[in-house]
Design a protein around this motif. Sequence first.
Motif, PDB file in Angstrom:
ATOM      1  N   UNK A   7      -0.904   0.771   1.090  1.00  0.00           N
ATOM      2  CA  UNK A   7      -0.092   1.883   0.584  1.00  0.00           C
ATOM      3  C   UNK A   7       0.094   2.885   1.705  1.00  0.00           C
ATOM      4  N   UNK A   8       1.309   3.327   1.893  1.00  0.00           N
ATOM      5  CA  UNK A   8       1.630   4.276   2.959  1.00  0.00           C
ATOM      6  C   UNK A   8       1.507   5.686   2.382  1.00  0.00           C
ATOM      7  N   UNK A   9       0.340   6.245   2.525  1.00  0.00           N
ATOM      8  CA  UNK A   9       0.072   7.552   1.945  1.00  0.00           C
ATOM      9  C   UNK A   9       0.932   8.602   2.630  1.00  0.00           C
ATOM     10  N   UNK A  12       6.193   9.380   1.354  1.00  0.00           N
ATOM     11  CA  UNK A  12       7.198  10.006   0.488  1.00  0.00           C
ATOM     12  C   UNK A  12       6.507  11.013  -0.419  1.00  0.00           C
ATOM     13  N   UNK A  14       7.265  12.241  -3.585  1.00  0.00           N
ATOM     14  CA  UNK A  14       7.065  12.075  -5.020  1.00  0.00           C
ATOM     15  C   UNK A  14       6.983  10.623  -5.458  1.00  0.00           C
ATOM     16  N   UNK A  15       6.888   9.702  -4.541  1.00  0.00           N
ATOM     17  CA  UNK A  15       6.952   8.312  -4.959  1.00  0.00           C
ATOM     18  C   UNK A  15       5.899   7.428  -4.292  1.00  0.00           C
ATOM     19  N   UNK A  16       6.109   6.132  -4.373  1.00  0.00           N
ATOM     20  CA  UNK A  16       5.116   5.167  -3.924  1.00  0.00           C
ATOM     21  C   UNK A  16       5.696   4.319  -2.795  1.00  0.00           C
ATOM     22  N   UNK A 141       9.780   1.383  -0.640  1.00  0.00           N
ATOM     23  CA  UNK A 141       9.541   2.647  -1.351  1.00  0.00           C
ATOM     24  C   UNK A 141      10.030   2.472  -2.788  1.00  0.00           C
ATOM     25  N   UNK A 142       9.117   2.724  -3.722  1.00  0.00           N
ATOM     26  CA  UNK A 142       9.421   2.545  -5.145  1.00  0.00           C
ATOM     27  C   UNK A 142       9.559   3.917  -5.798  1.00  0.00           C
ATOM     28  N   UNK A 143      10.610   4.094  -6.576  1.00  0.00           N
ATOM     29  CA  UNK A 143      10.796   5.356  -7.308  1.00  0.00           C
ATOM     30  C   UNK A 143       9.903   5.324  -8.548  1.00  0.00           C
ATOM     31  N   UNK A 144       9.078   6.353  -8.691  1.00  0.00           N
ATOM     32  CA  UNK A 144       8.191   6.394  -9.868  1.00  0.00           C
ATOM     33  C   UNK A 144       8.354   7.710 -10.624  1.00  0.00           C
TER      34      UNK A 144
ATOM     35  N   UNK B  66      12.671  16.440  -0.633  1.00  0.00           N
ATOM     36  CA  UNK B  66      13.168  15.127  -0.243  1.00  0.00           C
ATOM     37  C   UNK B  66      13.369  14.231  -1.468  1.00  0.00           C
ATOM     38  N   UNK B  68      16.075  10.512  -2.706  1.00  0.00           N
ATOM     39  CA  UNK B  68      16.717   9.316  -2.120  1.00  0.00           C
ATOM     40  C   UNK B  68      18.187   9.629  -1.979  1.00  0.00           C
ATOM     41  N   UNK B  92      17.642   7.730 -10.078  1.00  0.00           N
ATOM     42  CA  UNK B  92      17.331   6.542 -10.874  1.00  0.00           C
ATOM     43  C   UNK B  92      17.249   6.910 -12.354  1.00  0.00           C
ATOM     44  N   UNK B 408       8.340  19.548  -5.925  1.00  0.00           N
ATOM     45  CA  UNK B 408       7.074  19.138  -5.300  1.00  0.00           C
ATOM     46  C   UNK B 408       6.992  19.613  -3.863  1.00  0.00           C
ATOM     47  N   UNK B 412       1.971  12.475  -3.760  1.00  0.00           N
ATOM     48  CA  UNK B 412       1.081  12.074  -4.857  1.00  0.00           C
ATOM     49  C   UNK B 412      -0.309  11.732  -4.321  1.00  0.00           C
ATOM     50  N   UNK B 413      -0.345  11.084  -3.168  1.00  0.00           N
ATOM     51  CA  UNK B 413      -1.642  10.732  -2.567  1.00  0.00           C
ATOM     52  C   UNK B 413      -2.419  11.991  -2.203  1.00  0.00           C
ATOM     53  N   UNK B 417      -6.054  13.257  -3.477  1.00  0.00           N
ATOM     54  CA  UNK B 417      -7.168  13.547  -2.567  1.00  0.00           C
ATOM     55  C   UNK B 417      -7.754  14.921  -2.877  1.00  0.00           C
TER      56      UNK B 417
END
Lengths: 144, 481
Positions: A7-9, A12, A14-16, A141-144, B66, B68, B92, B408, B412-413, B417
Amino acid sequence: MTQGYTFLEDRVISDLAFEATGDTPAELFQAAGLALFEGMADTGRLQPRVRKEIRLRHAQIDQLLHDWLSELIYLKDAAGLLFGEFSVQLNQNTEWNLVATVKGEPIDPKRHALRADAKGVTYHQFEVVQTETGGWKARVVVDI
Amino acid sequence: MQVNKITDYLWEIPPTEKEGMRVPARIYASEKLLKEMDDGVFEQITNVACLPGIQKYALCMPDGHWGYGFPIGGVAAFSLQDGVISPGGIGFDINCGMRLIRTDLTKADVQPRLKDLLNVLFNKVPAGVGAKGFVKIERKEMAEVMTRGVNWCIKKGYGWAQDRDRIEGDGCLPGGDPSHVSQHAVERGVGQLGTLGSGNHYLEIQVASNENIYDEKLARALGIFGQDQVVVMVHCGSRGFGHQIATDYLRVFDSAMKKYGITVRDRQLACVPFRSPEGQAYYSAMACAANMAFANRQVITHRIREAFSQVFNEDAERLGLETIYDVAHNVAKIETYEMDGKPTELLVHRKGSTRSFGPGRTEIPTLYRDWGQPVIVGGSMETGSYLCIGTQKAETETFGSTMHGSGRTMSRHAAKRMVRGTDLQRRMEEHGILVKAVSMSGLAEEAGAAYKNISEVVDTMDAVGVSKKIVQLKPIGNIKG
């Protein structure tokens, strides 16, 4: 380059985001599938009780990976399933052909330690590349 | 990148800053908010300024961050004749939006039963990954949801007739044609009516106190009397249905752009001429998703009424559970603006931005037309939210648009943390906010510190005169996916 994902912390806000790797394109697709579902739940808790077959094809491997992950997200909502096992076969003739078997079970919030729901796969920084050592790498990159 | 100060709350990036910019990019923000904005905002809003047919400015609201293609908080209006439509300017989650419901109850009435109320709501309004709603419909009936939106809900008994008069566009965006929607989208969405989803979506019990009312006359006109009155706020959208439509058309647009000779700086900004077959098909499918989202928030309202009725052993009507308003903050709409002295129809994309029309616009329901469009601004679950109202200045400055939330600032990470979900839940309880969440990691990701200061965001647009504050709403209970 072995099959896996990271996982690329903080890539992004707001996403994954994740990077998936494999010695072959098939391994890459398997790793990306697992990363996608690990973002949504603890895949270690999933039992392979339900099996689905997926067939896709596309001339470009990057769009095929996009389609593959999008199809998995579709099945998550339409069939209410989470998958933890991915067996992918990929062949390239005039275009790439994918035949895959995925295994998992119906979503159970009590058992699966649910995380964030995936809305869709974006094209942001999306890429599939073959590395100098012959392995395969993708950034998603996944929109969540 | 050169960012010129126009006023204390408005900043402009001139077209000379990036090759291909057709108009300047404008960012609404206090100096502090501007400094806190991530680099992506500047890159993305100037990319938007390069799109064909864009009018006057590419705009970013003070909650911008930021996204998409467009940044979240991005607004752009396009000519219907030679402009484009872009899923990246909508998001989306098509018609992700906010609904605010009033009650006649006060905090003193609700507090003793808050835990019960949250438990009942948690069961009645499913949330989290893959949640299914209680509404069971055939795929054929889904077509009616796509074309009629909230009208379908009222017909089925999932709403009151007066709900329709308190929803942006009467809860139905015209032009939805199910033939432009894929079977995949229908299959993803057919079981999801009445569900919240996850991420930053929530259902929140909030309090309107006298000291947080900024305009008593308007507050009363909208059904807010203060005195620790309890209201309910819902944030969600079109669920998997809209997500699939966005996925489907991004793919279509990605390959169709070549045909129209359009190149974009970011693949996620894929777009086609609005008048092209692909553009019209997407607009039509987007309208279907917008209508599904209006219906989703309506079905959730129905379940909220059931929950209150059950817990307080009283009819929802007697408890005063009236919809105050419902806004779409991820959508594209055809609206009329004065351009070169002539009324002109434009396609306004709002991605994380709320419509903010002033008094008199015919698009505003009769009930509120003399005052302006109510603007519901959702904050983080720790800090509270706002109800504001649109102004005529918005129509001349921002294509009738203002902020949608707090925005935001932390990944999220990084949020995870910083705090664990269980610790955050305990901390919020100590501050008088009960939380029920499907996912504890998801809860941590939504910590208040991961967001901008909502008051600063709202104050910015209030100072500019684009939307005026009516009341700040403080949370006491929250349900999350």
